[in-house]
Design an enzyme around this catalytic site. Structure first.
Site, PDB file in Angstrom:
ATOM      1  N   SER D  95      13.311   9.657  26.739  1.00 40.56           N
ATOM      2  CA  SER D  95      14.033   8.508  27.291  1.00 40.56           C
ATOM      3  C   SER D  95      15.394   8.862  27.877  1.00 40.56           C
ATOM      4  CB  SER D  95      14.170   7.403  26.233  1.00 40.56           C
ATOM      5  OG  SER D  95      15.185   7.701  25.321  1.00 40.56           O
ATOM      6  N   LYS D 138      19.193   0.185  21.122  1.00 42.83           N
ATOM      7  CA  LYS D 138      19.995   0.846  22.139  1.00 42.83           C
ATOM      8  C   LYS D 138      21.029  -0.119  22.730  1.00 42.83           C
ATOM      9  CE  LYS D 138      16.539   4.310  23.530  1.00 42.83           C
ATOM     10  NZ  LYS D 138      15.472   4.646  24.514  1.00 42.83           N
TER      11      LYS D 138
END
Ligand SMILES: [Ca+2]
Ligand SMILES: [Ca+2]
Ligand SMILES: [Ca+2]
Ligand SMILES: [Ca+2]
Ligand SMILES: [Ca+2]
Ligand SMILES: [Ca+2]
Ligand SMILES: [Ca+2]
Ligand SMILES: [Ca+2]
Ligand SMILES: [Ca+2]
Ligand SMILES: [Ca+2]
Ligand SMILES: [Ca+2]
Ligand SMILES: [Ca+2]
Lengths: 195, 195, 195, 195, 195, 195
Positions: D95, D138
């Site tokens: 990611s 996140k």
């Protein structure tokens, strides 16, 4: 038949003596040379100690190229492959050191190895020959294979007393301290000029 | 269908015989050559012994390039890839040695491999052919695959008696001691000039 | 959305079909080329068999460069990267062989891959297409993804009977024996000149 | 203080978002360039997937150098180092792909990265942006660190509903499908000329 | 005696502070330079994190060579060796980052390191100094070794309160955020010209 | 006989002292040089610490080539091999550092090593000599082997009291802090010119 003395004197092949838990055996060390960049390839399911032993033999030869009448440029412009059949059998230990050195010098000078000679001994970077184990079992297998002369480290002379009389009298033992003596007994003729 | 004899004589492909706990099988050895720097690539889930066997075959050929009518410069300016399908099946052992050598010589000289020939045998750095195991199972799979002529190591002749009569009479066995004999029986025509 | 057929015909991307214990999935094979030294990079958490499969595909293409209208010099002066998203998912097996070969040829010739085509099959070093497993699950995932034409190994034709009627009639199956046939069905237009 | 938004717009540094069992965290991706031979060094206790992700980002950029206004010769005559502090913390996963790509383009073009932007998304070899996990965690860490704009994969838009209202209204989310969009939002000014 | 402050200001040696389960220790970082090809060698039983830390320090210096008055050509035409005695003691972690950077800059510029200075801190690729652990134990060992000035990361200032009064008043603490500040306090004189 | 002091002063060989759970032993360090590209080969079943120790010794010598009257070009145009017989015996630890350095300087300058000298001590990249363990056992084996002078690290002087009177009076101990002192005591004559 394999496991027998060579039928002819050969260039680039020498006969070693191995010793495992299953007893002694003869070992053909084969060296092949072809155009390349000075790379050394080692095959035949060799353990790390045996590979390092080959490197020591090769370095000794390179550092003594002039005395051995080997062309240094030749070494740098070719690849060298040392192979020990039978490829599926694991092999290890330092005792094939002088055999690998002999096969290398034979291949690099073109001098044939005497077919009736077997040998065993660790080699150092200065060409000294160090003692090995299993001399009795190695002698029996050398005898079975029809070899006539066995080169051994001088420090192993004391072990000759353990070898059966019948075998000991059939074989000629040559105790040595340095590779120079090995080459004198194992290689034929004088130095040809380097290939 | 795969697992059958090749339909045409092929350049760069030879048929080996494998032997596993599951029985015998035929093995296509494929060689591909393309511009490069003399690198040898080996794929097909090959074990270390089989990879070393390929290296020995390649070194033998490089050291004998002239006699085999192979251009040394050609070898140095190309990469060579040996692949053994089926890619998911693990393969190992030294017995594909002469098959890999044959496929290599075919690819490097342009001489086709006879499609009806199968072979099995360890190769040494001097081109000697050493005995292998599983000749019975290998013979059955060669027979199933429609092969006609089987090249075997001379030291395996004694094992022919164990092969069923029906198979043995259908197949022609060619016992050999050296790769020169293998190439004579397996490759077509004379040497073309090296590619 | 990812896991769907491509929205446009693409250069350097082909759609493979994967099969795991969790069922079938489509697999985008991406190829990227940039100035370099002929190095092949493989990423996407690929197992050894899949990496060897990519090497076989690349070697086949290099050995057949002329026929495929690829400039050999171009290959030697560039690096090639094959990546298979999604990067965290482990992938293995030889069945993406023809997909990687197709993406490579597309990238090297500039011919786009038809977006409605999926494919599965092991590739050999001579371009032969070998059979694969999981055709049923692969077909279901191809159908879900909206693909229209599926290239399969000729040796897998016998497995078509196991695929549900509804899926089988929606998809066009193209059984092939050689990569030449794969490229004919998967790539658009004629060969452009090599980039 | 570390774990905070950058105090100035920076060249060669971009802020990613990581997600572990311990929650979300921000991640500084640093890129350094110096005279060399085109080598890519990756440090910061990165797992294999993250390293492959960096390779994919770098290959994409090299294959698109012209459009990105990067001098191809410059890439070949320099080494590139990607480091992710804190060096003792293991990091993995795909990611950070778009963050590494952004930091690389910034370093290679001299365009600063906007200091208030964070980002997360897998990158493919064609620059596509694939979905990631842990968007909620996140987002919380991005909020804590004082970031203002978060670039996310378009396929993750559906996950925005799971983020607490208070955080979601403070942050501007930018869903993207391709790296071109990432660079447009993250880099300042137009392309300077390549360094 | 080893484990003591250096007796003279030295070029290419800096004193770090280590922290293990057995307590704190001082650590001599030695850098040696000799004609070569820009290779970096790392020895002293260093763990992966410490090796990556050295690579980050070296890359930072190479990317900032001009500002640090280091000749880029000099770096490319020499090899650099970083060694951390005592060779049998395992060492790891990122906290020697600024010490390795300081020893490198000293060796590359010829500026001696002040012998009374110790230091600890992670370095990033942009020269930022990140916090470390074990400041108390490190301080005690620095005190025992007779050091006078300790360079620490600014983010560790809060930990000074935990250090015994007697030690804290003997040592001068210099909190820093960037390697530039480290070099200013640790290196003697101005930049000599690069060697 | 092996395990004894050398019979002659030798170029490229020095005698170290080893210490294992089985007691002390003498250790011949052999160095061989031949035309090459500056590669260092290490053999003799050496552990990582001992290999790193050899690298440190070699780097120190290269960085001090001029003072040691060694031709830098000579180092770059030759390969160096350090071997420690007996090849089957595992060896590790940093205490052969000064012995390897001495054998290297001897081989590179042509100055013979005095045959009656043994030595033990870790070497650092600046030539400092650090303390070692097992001085008592090492002394006993040196005595048995007929050595006369033993070079030890200055920091080990305190351990002399533990050595039996009979041995201590037969051996001359030379405590040193730096490799310069080692070379002064171990090498014969002045520097010859570099080979
Ligand atoms: Ca045998
Ligand atoms: Ca006896
Ligand atoms: Ca089969
Ligand atoms: Ca029988
Ligand atoms: Ca998927
Ligand atoms: Ca069926
Ligand atoms: Ca953090
Ligand atoms: Ca949702
Ligand atoms: Ca210590
Ligand atoms: Ca506190
Ligand atoms: Ca001994
Ligand atoms: Ca004492």
């Amino acid at each position: 038949r394999y496991g027998q003395a060579e039928e002819e004197d050969q260039v680039g092949t020498a006969t070693g003596l191995a010793y495992t838990s299953a007893g002694g055996d003869t070992l053909a060390i084969e060296v092949s040379i072809y155009p390349g960049k000075g790379k050394l390839t080692l095959t035949g399911k060799l353990g790390d100690v045996m590979k390092e032993s080959a490197q020591a033999a090769f370095s000794y030869i390179r550092s003594r190229a002039e005395e051995l009448k080997i062309d240094v440029d030749f070494v740098e412009k070719n690849d060298i492959h040392i192979h020990v059949p039978e490829g599926a059998t694991p092999k290890d230990g330092p005792s094939a050191g002088i055999t690998m050195a002999t096969a290398l010098v034979s291949a690099l000078t073109g001098r044939p190895v005497r077919k009736e000679v077997g040998m065993t001994g660790e080699i150092t970077l200065r060409g000294r020959v160090l003692p090995i184990g299993g001399l009795k079992e190695k002698s029996l297998s050398a005898h079975r294979a029809g070899l006539r002369k066995i080169i051994i480290p001088a420090d192993n002379e004391k072990d000759l007393e353990d070898i059966p009389e019948s075998v000991r009298t059939d074989l000629e033992y040559v105790p040595v301290k340095h590779l120079d003596e090995v080459l004198e007994h194992a290689l034929m003729g004088d130095n040809h000029e380097s290939k």
